[in-house]
Scaffold this motif. Structure first.
Motif, PDB file in Angstrom:
ATOM      1  N   ARG A  45      47.816  39.396  40.204  1.00 60.49           N
ATOM      2  CA  ARG A  45      47.603  39.682  41.623  1.00 60.49           C
ATOM      3  C   ARG A  45      46.682  38.659  42.285  1.00 60.49           C
ATOM      4  O   ARG A  45      46.107  38.917  43.341  1.00 60.49           O
ATOM      5  N   LEU A  46      46.551  37.499  41.656  1.00 66.69           N
ATOM      6  CA  LEU A  46      45.624  36.491  42.170  1.00 66.69           C
ATOM      7  C   LEU A  46      46.010  36.038  43.574  1.00 66.69           C
ATOM      8  O   LEU A  46      45.153  35.931  44.455  1.00 66.69           O
ATOM      9  N   ARG A  47      47.289  35.774  43.792  1.00 62.03           N
ATOM     10  CA  ARG A  47      47.716  35.288  45.103  1.00 62.03           C
ATOM     11  C   ARG A  47      47.442  36.326  46.190  1.00 62.03           C
ATOM     12  O   ARG A  47      47.000  35.990  47.290  1.00 62.03           O
ATOM     13  N   LEU A  48      47.681  37.599  45.864  1.00 59.46           N
ATOM     14  CA  LEU A  48      47.413  38.676  46.823  1.00 59.46           C
ATOM     15  C   LEU A  48      45.923  38.759  47.135  1.00 59.46           C
ATOM     16  O   LEU A  48      45.520  38.897  48.299  1.00 59.46           O
ATOM     17  N   ARG A  49      45.083  38.657  46.098  1.00 63.00           N
ATOM     18  CA  ARG A  49      43.635  38.717  46.298  1.00 63.00           C
ATOM     19  C   ARG A  49      43.143  37.504  47.087  1.00 63.00           C
ATOM     20  O   ARG A  49      42.246  37.622  47.924  1.00 63.00           O
TER      21      ARG A  49
END
Length: 264
Positions: A45-49
């Protein structure tokens, strides 16, 4: 480190830790929010964060009001790829929730003075087409000596950009508007509901919709709010009653922040 000296820890959340700090070229004290992106990376979920963090930075940069906590600077340290740093104006007296729990409820005139300052910040961000979405006592920060009360933590805030409605369940139990619980469309007036709930909290010394269970709080808001409100306003003065009636009501009847300001 980017001209910032980090000192002692003063708070901790699910994904971040807050420290006191100081800008190296001066005496100004700041609050440094350190966001650890490691868990987001491991869960995919790095891109979302990253998008969420970028939105917080963009919104905090746009907000320029004496009634909102100011973002001083932000950066990523090269040696720690998974850490992001946001340096905010330091508010030495903590937040409104802790203040009330420690010192007890406020007199109505004092509470109304506090609300007028929060409302001034709310009018400012709404003019910028920003919806805070998590307005609550724990996100109102204090400098007691100066009598300052400021809106902070724009981590869940969004820019409406002229859109007429938003969806999504966000916020903190006890301060969430009914339309959010029902997953209906909403606009900036969800913040106005939260403002009314904050006023009830600081004049009563406890949340208006008070229960330890989130689902019970939800039911109080959706099915028993009229009873809760009537009990709360029975000892309020006319200004307090007008404030509650104009905010803790159905969305279509709820006043916008600029209209609420005319009560003061």
């Amino acid at each position: 480190m980017n001209g910032i000296e980090i000192k002692e820890e003063i708070g901790k959340g699910a994904f971040s830790t807050v420290y006191t700090g100081r800008i190296s070229d001066g005496e100004r004290k700041i609050a440094v929010k350190v966001i650890d992106m490691t868990s987001a990376s491991k869960s995919g979920r790095l891109r979302l964060r990253e998008r969420s963090l970028q939105r917080e930075i963009e919104i905090s940069t746009k907000v320029k009001s004496e009634y909102c906590v100011r973002l001083c600077t932000h950066f990523q340290e090269h040696n720690f790829v998974m850490r992001r740093y946001l340096a905010y104006e330091y508010m030495p007296s903590g937040d409104l929730q802790d203040f009330i729990f420690k010192n007890g409820k406020l007199e109505q005139s004092e509470a109304q003075s506090v609300i007028s300052k929060i409302l001034s910040g709310l009018v400012h961000i709404h003019k910028l087409q920003i919806i805070h979405r998590d307005l609550k006592p724990a996100n109102i920060f204090l400098d007691a000596e100066r009598g300052s009360f400021k809106i902070g933590d724009f981590g869940l805030a969004i820019e409406s950009r002229g859109a007429v409605a938003w969806f999504g369940h966000v916020g903190t139990a006890g301060f969430i508007a009914p339309e959010v619980y029902l997953r209906q469309s909403y606009d900036e007036r969800v913040d106005c509901w939260s403002l009314g709930a904050i006023y009830a909290f600081i004049v009563n010394g406890k949340p208006l919709f008070y229960n330890g269970e989130k689902e019970v709080i939800r039911e109080l808001v959706l099915t028993k709010r009229d009873k809760c409100i009537q009990e709360a306003i029975s000892e309020m003065d006319s200004l307090g009653q007008s404030l509650i009636k104009s905010t803790l009501c159905d969305a279509e009847s709820r006043a916008r922040s600029a209209a609420i300001m005319t009560l003061f």
